[in-house]
Design an enzyme around this catalytic site. Structure first.
Site, PDB file in Angstrom:
ATOM      1  CB  SER A 562       4.218   2.010  -4.021  1.00 31.40           C
ATOM      2  OG  SER A 562       4.070   1.335  -5.416  1.00 31.40           O
ATOM      3  CG  HIS A 677       0.086   4.342  -6.600  1.00 31.28           C
ATOM      4  ND1 HIS A 677      -0.006   2.977  -5.619  1.00 31.28           N
ATOM      5  CD2 HIS A 677       1.390   4.418  -6.767  1.00 31.28           C
ATOM      6  CE1 HIS A 677       1.014   2.486  -5.530  1.00 31.28           C
ATOM      7  NE2 HIS A 677       2.102   3.076  -6.011  1.00 31.28           N
TER       8      HIS A 677
END
Length: 704
Positions: A562, A677
């Site tokens: 991320s 995610h």
């Protein structure tokens, strides 16, 4: 909305629309890979399948892959691993995945049973069975019980692991969905119980009720059996905000002391509004402050900036409190007092409350200490809780009905353990220990410091073999994050130890500015125009490892996810000669487009806004996508994404791979269909990801 309210809202709506249009036009005229931003397009998915086949063909044919996969899966699915629990009124609850429960099972037991080696569990909800019955790709994302009984729950179910989820009312006693119960269709939404017939809901209500980041900015009150279209609006933020959230302040008995809404202006700023009989009141807290709960009859507020109300000065990072009765009588005139103020190299890491106590976890030079706080008449007193030293400690569960808590205790080499604590009797006992995943007897952890280019000392942990020779030959993976005030703290390396350390390799974790290891200031030193500071710190740690002859550029790889994926992208685009491997998990990469992709607009406070010329200039100076250029050799990165990632858009990773291909540079790309995610939706997918990563790292860094 009445005409006067509509007129008042028009300027902000127009401003938000103009900014959105400007961001949408932030396209490099010569960028040939914009087409990859269509997530579910047929051609785009076909492109991803071809890339996956190439990557799997190379990595899964390596003889190490199958061994790594089986080792990782054995560790992840171990029947003896810790079952982490919550302490609720109805017992100890846990969500568990294994080879028989791939999607997972929500279950319950008692403290007495949990103490045994093989507890008996009562199943509340079998998500595998539910998904099969409904022919859905459900990923369970937790539930919220209605206090104080906690029988009725609002559970979140996601399609494939997306942040967007549907919410359904469930009876945890009858173990069934409530007939004609609350149901909220899929969306990015937040919900709070008020009572058995009332919810406060922030979601997409249609008609432009989402921010540019894709989150709701309108909160409504929803009654049982009421259609969504008839819910009553109670708060409206701005379309330029990140989002709005419902606020319900309850004590340990389940009594509500205030309801309201939180206007999240940016990822670091917010405003609180509480509803009162005479109308809503906006609280006079600083924007970088957060209400974090109730304890001992006090309202608790954490400060991420210095504040001086009524000639009383509170330092950045402090925890303050108000007498709840005084605050309820007049929130704007209530007097705050100090609970905790960090010293140099300290930070408040965690906060939990039991029925009568407050538990604070304090970081001191990235080491955890835990204290029990109690408010007695006019002051807070604290007592240390004697947990093992030189470990990372987190409160994993706390009871609001009793003075009981559970702690997780671990470090890089010590298997994680669960400790039970009764604050009333001061009883502290170790209940569970996770199985040993690798032989750590031959390893040590060094706590080192590198000097960044501005002279700041950057701490990092080096996990290595005791007998390691510092001749620059140790294959080393350097992990970092450095954003959003997130702290990287020691935790048991588990599969990483088995797949990487046992081979004689080293693993490094860097505590970069942008994180929260030393409080808000450590984060604020690397925001916006100063974001390059994070990349500089990471590069400084890499150079320090080489200077100390722990490793060399031939043997050094970087890994992050991320924001950490952006960190890796910045490192290899700025200093590619330092590294021979790079693992980018669900990365940000095209920072000139990030505000138009996924939830990117919610991170403008962290990076800046490319729609504003001055801010675009500092983003453009490091955006990895634009910094990939001909004439340089990059360390053949492994890029991992998920089609279902609705937070960091998968096109960041897709476009990185496509541009590397256009430059004639080698790379590996793998896009998991599910996972959101997290990039993995279950333990099988997680084991596969680990096996791919460490097969790749071994090929790049260990092979001659």
């Amino acid at each position: 909305m009445n005409k006067s309210l509509l007129s008042a809202a028009l300027p902000s709506i127009a401003r938000a629309t103009a900014l959105a249009q400007e961001r949408a036009t932030l396209v490099e005229a010569d960028d040939p890979f914009l087409w990859l931003e269509d997530i579910e397009g047929r051609g785009q998915l076909a492109w991803a399948r071809v890339e996956n086949e190439k990557t799997l063909g190379v990595l899964q044919s390596d003889p190490r892959y199958r061994r790594f996969y089986e080792q990782a899966l054995t560790i992840l699915q171990s029947k003896d691993r810790i079952a982490y629990v919550s302490l609720g009124r109805r017992g100890l609850e846990n969500f568990w995945k294994d080879e028989d429960h791939v999607r997972g099972v929500w279950r319950r037991t008692t403290l007495e049973r949990y103490r045994s080696q093989d507890p008996q569990w009562e199943t509340i909800l079998d998500v595998d069975a539910l998904a099969n019955a409904e022919n859905k790709n459900w990923v369970f994302q937790g539930g919220s019980g209605l206090p104080p009984e906690e029988r009725l729950c609002l559970i979140s179910l996601s399609d494939g692991g997306k942040d967007a989820a549907s919410i359904r009312e469930f009876d945890s006693e009858t173990k069934s969905f409530v007939a004609d119960g609350f149901y909220l269709p899929e969306g990015k939404q937040d919900v709070s119980w008020v009572d058995g017939d009332t919810l406060l809901v922030a979601r997409d209500w249609g008609g432009g009720s989402l921010t540019q980041a894709g989150y709701p900015f309108v909160v409504k009150e929803l009654k049982r059996t009421q259609p969504l279209g008839e819910a009553r609006e109670i708060f409206r933020g701005e379309p330029t905000d990140v989002q709005a959230l419902p606020l319900v302040l309850r004590d340990s008995e389940g009594r509500i002391h205030a309801t309201g809404a939180i206007r999240v202006i940016s990822s670091v700023e917010c405003e609180y509004v509480v509803f009162r009989p005479d109308g809503p009141i906006k609280l006079n807290l600083p924007k970088k402050a957060a209400i974090v709960g109730l304890a001992s009859g006090r309202l608790l507020v954490n400060l991420d900036e210095e504040w001086e109300p009524d000639d009383v000065r509170f330092e950045t990072g402090s925890l303050i409190s108000y007498d709840l009765a005084e605050w309820k009588q007049d929130p704007l005139r209530a007097k705050a007092s100090l609970v905790f103020q960090p010293r140099s190299r300290q930070a408040l890491s965690g906060l939990s409350s039991t029925k009568n106590f407050l538990i604070l976890t304090i970081l001191e030079n990235v080491q955890s200490k835990v204290f029990l706080y109690k408010y007695d008449k006019k002051a807070w007193s604290s007592t240390p809780i004697p947990l093992p030293q030189h470990t990372n400690v987190n409160v994993s569960a706390a009871s609001r009905q009793a003075d009981q808590a559970m702690f997780t205790v671990s470090n890089y080499l010590r298997p994680t353990s669960i400790w039970y604590f009764d604050a009333e009797t001061q009883n502290l006992e170790e209940l569970k220990t996770t199985p040993t995943a690798f032989d750590a007897s031959n390893h040590v952890v060094d706590h080192c410091e590198a000097t960044s280019c501005d002279g700041t000392s950057i701490p990092y942990f080096l996990v290595r073999a005791k007998n390691a020779r510092f001749d620059g030959a140790i294959p080393t993976l350097l992990y970092g994050y450095g954003g959003f005030q997130v702290s990287l703290l020691p935790s048991y390396l588990g599969p990483v130890g088995r797949l990487w350390l046992e081979q004689g390799n080293a693993y490094v974790v860097a505590n970069l500015r942008g994180g929260g290891e030393f409080g808000p200031q450590w984060h604020q030193a690397a925001q916006g125009a100063m974001k390059q500071t994070t990349w500089d710190d990471f590069i400084a740690v890499a150079e320090d490892l080489i200077r100390r002859k722990v490793t060399s550029p031939r043997r050094l790889g970087v890994i992050g996810g991320s924001q950490g994926g952006l960190l890796v992208g910045a490192a290899i685009s700025q200093r590619p000669e330092l590294f021979n491997a790079a693992i980018m998990q669900v990365p940000l990469f095209d920072m000139l487009r990030y505000t138009s992709l996924g939830a990117g607009a919610s991170w403008i406070a962290e990076y800046g806004d490319p729609a504003i010329a001055e801010q675009r200039s500092w983003i453009e100076a490091y955006s990895p996508y634009q910094k990939l250029v001909p004439g340089k050799t990059y360390p053949a990165p492994l890029i991992l994404t998920s089609t279902k990632d609705d937070r960091v858009h998968p096109s960041h990773g897709r476009k990185a791979a496509a541009k590397l291909a256009a430059l004639g540079q080698p790379y590996f790309y793998y896009e998991n269909t599910d996972g959101g995610h997290a990039a993995t939706a279950n333990l099988i997918e997680y084991a596969r990801r680990l096996a791919l990563e460490y097969t790749y790292a071994s090929k790049r860094l260990c092979s001659e």
